[in-house]
Design a protein around this motif. Structure first.
Motif, PDB file in Angstrom:
ATOM      1  N   ASP A  42       1.257  -1.070   0.252  1.00  0.00           N
ATOM      2  CA  ASP A  42       0.579   0.055   0.110  1.00  0.00           C
ATOM      3  C   ASP A  42       0.818   1.456   0.003  1.00  0.00           C
ATOM      4  O   ASP A  42       1.935   1.424   0.504  1.00  0.00           O
ATOM      5  CB  ASP A  42      -0.842   0.273   0.954  1.00  0.00           C
ATOM      6  CG  ASP A  42      -2.135  -1.287   1.318  1.00  0.00           C
ATOM      7  OD1 ASP A  42      -1.740  -1.568   0.163  1.00  0.00           O
ATOM      8  OD2 ASP A  42      -3.103  -1.562   2.383  1.00  0.00           O
ATOM      9  N   ARG A  43       0.110   2.079  -0.679  1.00  0.00           N
ATOM     10  CA  ARG A  43       1.043   3.802  -0.675  1.00  0.00           C
ATOM     11  C   ARG A  43       1.672   3.963   1.113  1.00  0.00           C
ATOM     12  O   ARG A  43       0.636   3.946   1.734  1.00  0.00           O
ATOM     13  CB  ARG A  43       0.152   4.563  -1.198  1.00  0.00           C
ATOM     14  CG  ARG A  43       0.680   5.914  -0.921  1.00  0.00           C
ATOM     15  CD  ARG A  43      -0.067   6.880  -1.769  1.00  0.00           C
ATOM     16  NE  ARG A  43       0.405   8.334  -2.288  1.00  0.00           N
ATOM     17  CZ  ARG A  43      -0.594   9.843  -2.501  1.00  0.00           C
ATOM     18  NH1 ARG A  43      -1.528   9.579  -2.898  1.00  0.00           N
ATOM     19  NH2 ARG A  43       0.208  10.557  -2.345  1.00  0.00           N
ATOM     20  N   PRO A  50       8.365  10.063  -1.124  1.00  0.00           N
ATOM     21  CA  PRO A  50       7.631   8.471  -2.246  1.00  0.00           C
ATOM     22  C   PRO A  50       8.819   8.528  -2.716  1.00  0.00           C
ATOM     23  O   PRO A  50       8.655   6.754  -2.865  1.00  0.00           O
ATOM     24  CB  PRO A  50       7.243   9.930  -2.905  1.00  0.00           C
ATOM     25  CG  PRO A  50       6.534  10.919  -2.511  1.00  0.00           C
ATOM     26  CD  PRO A  50       8.211  11.905  -1.912  1.00  0.00           C
ATOM     27  N   GLU A  54       9.780   4.402  -1.637  1.00  0.00           N
ATOM     28  CA  GLU A  54       9.811   2.854  -2.964  1.00  0.00           C
ATOM     29  C   GLU A  54      10.835   2.267  -2.532  1.00  0.00           C
ATOM     30  O   GLU A  54      11.186   1.201  -2.694  1.00  0.00           O
ATOM     31  CB  GLU A  54       9.915   3.848  -4.232  1.00  0.00           C
ATOM     32  CG  GLU A  54       9.506   2.645  -5.124  1.00  0.00           C
ATOM     33  CD  GLU A  54       8.384   2.329  -5.335  1.00  0.00           C
ATOM     34  OE1 GLU A  54       8.316   0.694  -5.959  1.00  0.00           O
ATOM     35  OE2 GLU A  54       7.415   2.666  -4.350  1.00  0.00           O
TER      36      GLU A  54
END
Length: 327
Positions: A42-43, A50, A54
């Protein structure tokens, strides 16, 4: 075992010590929710870069192993290890001063009450692995006298100054030393100190690691271990250190935490004392010539609340304007 406790075990196995993204997510969400983010993909919540998030996910997700917890629990039972998390009463609250780089969990072998003593009752003694006879003698005398006063000697279990401090404390006052290791407690390192570690535990001392059983030593893990050496004591004393000694990094972290630092002077011609002289010259360490000097440093922390936090950096450099010290 509840979900949160199990999640902390998982995160300690997946992420490297001092991982600030892991620490940030655990503080904002929970350990269980952080594990869910890794497994679900999930984000990540707002506030996490970001690109860095990641990379964090791509690094940790492949390390998920369905049998990981069972293996850790089995190793803990086999080696008589205890798990400690911030929810436990025995958790040393001073570690939370490390902020988002605070340990996720701790594994212990020995007497956990060693972590419950007041902060001025613990002193970290560190120094060169390739110590001189002079350095070993000073470390032995300091540790022996401080242990006889009821102080607990904290060190990293390495060859040289660390080993001298642990041995002296164990002989002078059994149960008065804590070894903070950069490996899982089922594979003690250095292997040449296995008998020393056994004496520490059997005499009432304590072995501590933030890494789960099965974890191997790496350069990064040794460097990160330094922040724990600095945080667990009321003062840090460097007995011998070259210009690039890892012991200087411990001193830098202690200074950043607001803890007093001491350094033992040596011959001006000795490379093994160059780092200590530098600490004194920079005004970041008090000159230490005997145990009374160390006692004075510890007494100055009697009212320390542990409220001050700092942005941990394992590669701080000493300069005329602030803490330094690179590993």
């Amino acid at each position: 075992m509840d979900e949160e406790r199990e999640a902390r075990m998982t995160l300690a196995a997946l992420s490297e010590p001092g991982d600030t993204i892991t620490g940030t997510l655990v503080a904002r969400l929970s350990a269980a929710e952080t594990v869910h983010l890794i497994t679900s993909g999930d984000r990540l919540p707002n506030g996490i870069d970001p690109a860095e998030g990641e990379l964090w996910l791509r690094r940790l997700a492949p390390r998920i192993n369905p049998g990981q917890i069972d293996r850790i629990l089995s190793d803990m039972e086999r080696h008589d290890l205890r798990l400690l998390t911030p929810e436990d009463l025995d958790w040393p609250g001073e570690l939370q001063q490390l902020g988002t780089s605070a340990p996720i969990a701790l594994w212990l072998k020995g007497d956990p009450s060693q972590l419950s003593t007041p902060l001025p009752g613990r002193v970290t003694i560190v120094g060169a692995r390739a110590s001189t006879a002079y350095g070993s003698q000073v470390a032995t005398e300091l540790a022996s006298e401080l242990a006889s006063q009821g102080r607990t000697i904290v060190s990293g279990g390495a060859y040289g100054i660390d080993g001298s401090a642990h041995r002296a404390a164990t002989v002078s006052f059994p149960g008065s030393t804590i070894a903070v290791l950069a490996t899982g407690l089922d594979r003690l390192y250095p292997t040449g100190h296995e008998q020393l570690f056994e004496r520490i535990e059997q005499s009432g001392g304590l072995l501590v690691s933030e890494l789960p059983p099965g974890s191997a030593p790496t350069r990064w893990r040794f460097l990160q271990r330094n922040r724990m050496l600095a945080a667990l004591s009321g003062a840090t004393v460097v007995v011998e250190a070259g210009h690039r000694s890892g012991s200087l990094n411990v001193a830098g972290q202690a200074h950043a935490l607001g803890r007093p630092v001491g350094a033992v002077p040596g011959p001006v011609t000795s490379p093994a004392s160059a780092g200590c002289h530098r600490l004194i010259q920079e005004g970041l360490a008090n000159l230490i010539i005997d145990a009374q000097d160390v006692t004075d440093l510890l007494d100055s922390t009697a009212g320390f609340s542990g409220d001050r936090t700092f942005a941990y950096s394992p590669t701080r450099r000493f300069s005329r304007t602030g803490p330094d010290l690179k590993f």
